[in-house]
Design an enzyme around this catalytic site. Sequence first.
Site, PDB file in Angstrom:
ATOM      1  N   LYS A  23     -11.686  -3.740  -5.451  1.00 46.79           N
ATOM      2  CA  LYS A  23     -12.325  -2.182  -5.578  1.00 46.79           C
ATOM      3  C   LYS A  23     -12.854  -1.676  -7.082  1.00 46.79           C
ATOM      4  O   LYS A  23     -12.854  -2.611  -7.869  1.00 46.79           O
ATOM      5  CB  LYS A  23     -10.688  -1.983  -6.137  1.00 46.79           C
TER       6      LYS A  23
ATOM      7  N   ARG B  86      -3.905  -4.764   7.399  1.00 47.89           N
ATOM      8  CA  ARG B  86      -4.155  -4.337   8.845  1.00 47.89           C
ATOM      9  C   ARG B  86      -3.231  -5.837   8.722  1.00 47.89           C
ATOM     10  O   ARG B  86      -3.194  -6.738   9.788  1.00 47.89           O
ATOM     11  CB  ARG B  86      -4.831  -3.836   9.304  1.00 47.89           C
TER      12      ARG B  86
HETATM   13  N1  BES Z   1      -3.989  -0.273  -0.325  1.00 49.11           N
HETATM   14  C1  BES Z   1      -5.833  -0.514   0.328  1.00 49.11           C
HETATM   15  C2  BES Z   1      -5.285   1.455   0.919  1.00 49.11           C
HETATM   16  C3  BES Z   1      -4.653   2.917  -0.097  1.00 49.11           C
HETATM   17  C4  BES Z   1      -5.871   2.665  -0.916  1.00 49.11           C
HETATM   18  C5  BES Z   1      -3.807   2.870  -0.766  1.00 49.11           C
HETATM   19  C6  BES Z   1      -5.574   3.793  -2.210  1.00 49.11           C
HETATM   20  C7  BES Z   1      -3.484   4.056  -1.955  1.00 49.11           C
HETATM   21  C8  BES Z   1      -4.450   4.988  -2.588  1.00 49.11           C
HETATM   22  C9  BES Z   1      -6.011  -0.524   1.294  1.00 49.11           C
HETATM   23  O1  BES Z   1      -5.931  -1.846   1.506  1.00 49.11           O
HETATM   24  C10 BES Z   1      -7.685  -0.445   1.272  1.00 49.11           C
HETATM   25  O2  BES Z   1      -7.902  -1.013   0.583  1.00 49.11           O
HETATM   26  N2  BES Z   1      -7.814   0.296   2.441  1.00 49.11           N
HETATM   27  C11 BES Z   1      -9.358   0.645   2.433  1.00 49.11           C
HETATM   28  C12 BES Z   1      -9.736   0.371   3.572  1.00 49.11           C
HETATM   29  C13 BES Z   1     -10.904   0.246   3.679  1.00 49.11           C
HETATM   30  C14 BES Z   1     -12.031  -1.332   2.978  1.00 49.11           C
HETATM   31  C15 BES Z   1     -11.848   0.534   5.919  1.00 49.11           C
HETATM   32  C16 BES Z   1      -9.343   2.036   1.892  1.00 49.11           C
HETATM   33  O3  BES Z   1      -8.436   2.885   2.150  1.00 49.11           O
HETATM   34  O4  BES Z   1     -10.594   1.678   1.296  1.00 49.11           O
HETATM   35 MN    MN Z   2      -6.658  -3.032   0.557  1.00 42.79          MN
END
Ligand code: BES
Ligand code: MN
Length: 490
Positions: free
Chosen positions: A272, A346
């Site tokens: 990230k 997931r």
């Molecule tokens: N934990 C994150 C989701 C999230 C992001 C929660 C920001 C709260 C704030 C999850 O694991 C994630 O990274 N999801 C990705 C999915 C994507 C790669 C399809 C996302 O939401 O960017």
């Molecule tokens: Mn994630």
Amino acid sequence: MQVSATFLALDTLKTQCLIIPTFSSSSKGDTFNHIDLKSKGTLSKAAKKIKNIADPSTCSLLTDINNIAAQRILVVGLGKASDLNTKKYAAGIANAIKAAKAAGATEASIACGEDVSFIKEAVISASETNYVFDDCKSTKSTAKPLAKLRFVMSERKNVKAASKAADQGLAIANGMTLAKTLGNLPGNICTPSYLADAASDLARGKRKLKTTILSEAQMKNLAWALYCLYHAALVSPPSLIVMEYKGGKANQKPIALVGKGLTFDAGGISIKPGAGMDEMKYDMCGAASVFGAMQACVELELPINVVGVIPSSENLPDGDANKPGDIVTSMSGQTIEILNTDAEGRLILCDALTYTERFEPAAVIDIATLTGACIVALGDQASGLMANDDKLADELLEAGQSSGDRAWRLPIWDEYQSQLDSNFADMANIGGPKAGSITAACFLARYTKKFKWAHLDIAGTAWKQGAAKGATGRPVPLLMEFLMKRARVI
Ligand code: BES
Ligand code: MN
Ligand code: ZN
């Protein structure tokens, strides 16, 4: 905090602070008028000096009220009686408790009249004003919490119901406090094994609650993907926590709560961006809400069976970590092409959901900070709700509405499923830029065909951003409202 309900004449009530809810109708409300009468009109006289005394944002400390035993009187504006709802009442009470504490009170009483409908929420609000997270500060807060809150009823016959609602509110509030603290703890303290220990601690000495932590070998056997994917950081191996609460009949099928317990989500190899990454310590708030709900079930001795399943791990980049393009086999046998290692929630949830089949659950609710897309869609007001059963979805929506911890339903029509197509495996773990929350739920739907299932995406609701950032304890109120209805105690 202690809570109680009593029947007492308001003028003789000895309390550090008497809170009087007031409405913006010409009559102001029964309790206001009752005290006004007892005070020989000095209450309304003092009230006249304050502009908009009944407006929702107004909270007025009144002095020089005659013939009243209370040390202080706080008039809380609630606006129009016909517009009142859970959220408005809770906000008013929160203001009042803050004002009472600012004036030095450590105990307060709320004049409820005959109304027991918002007592639960009042307790939750009061508890929220008490919450401080200073576990990691060297200087601890010296703020005095509100130690006692009393609900004063105008009819003796309402005391029992009021007291029950107060106890329910307290159990929910305590569950939220636990969920908040677990959420606020940093990723270097709150690791998967810390959560496992916390689950064992929660069950200690409690007859109806049992915690089982699956061993590494058991996990490898049962939940291959879960264990082997996110094992990279050997310092913090993943854990699978099972909490079984048996408050109902032995043959009653349990409600299963499955909580995402990512104690830190850096994204893995698909790392990230740096800004705000600290907030990914909250990626275990789904798990934290399961902790909170389980604790509240125990506290209320709820006559229902509930099983909590928490897959917990970290998601960090490492030489051993899974890579984009890797293909893994889930516990269900379905294969997954990992196109983005940041869609990890997931992946650990799918095995946890498959694992949950063995409990023959009446319904399964998973709770997860699953997608940033959910924050884009619903902001911080509503959790995203997706389900394969309309009745279950309606029950959860209703529980959210009546607790003020709202959810909003999004569709998971079959037509969305093709977004998860993979050239090389049964499915991919991401579905492109469109409808991100829905495709995440569509992924989970492939692992929940054997039971009634609902998914709560709490990415937007589980914590607050900004200067006062912190975990919110949501959706413990929604879950408890649902469980209490199922247990027929409300
Ligand atoms: N934990 C994150 C989701 C999230 C992001 C929660 C920001 C709260 C704030 C999850 O694991 C994630 O990274 N999801 C990705 C999915 C994507 C790669 C399809 C996302 O939401 O960017
Ligand atoms: Mn994630
Ligand atoms: Zn995550």
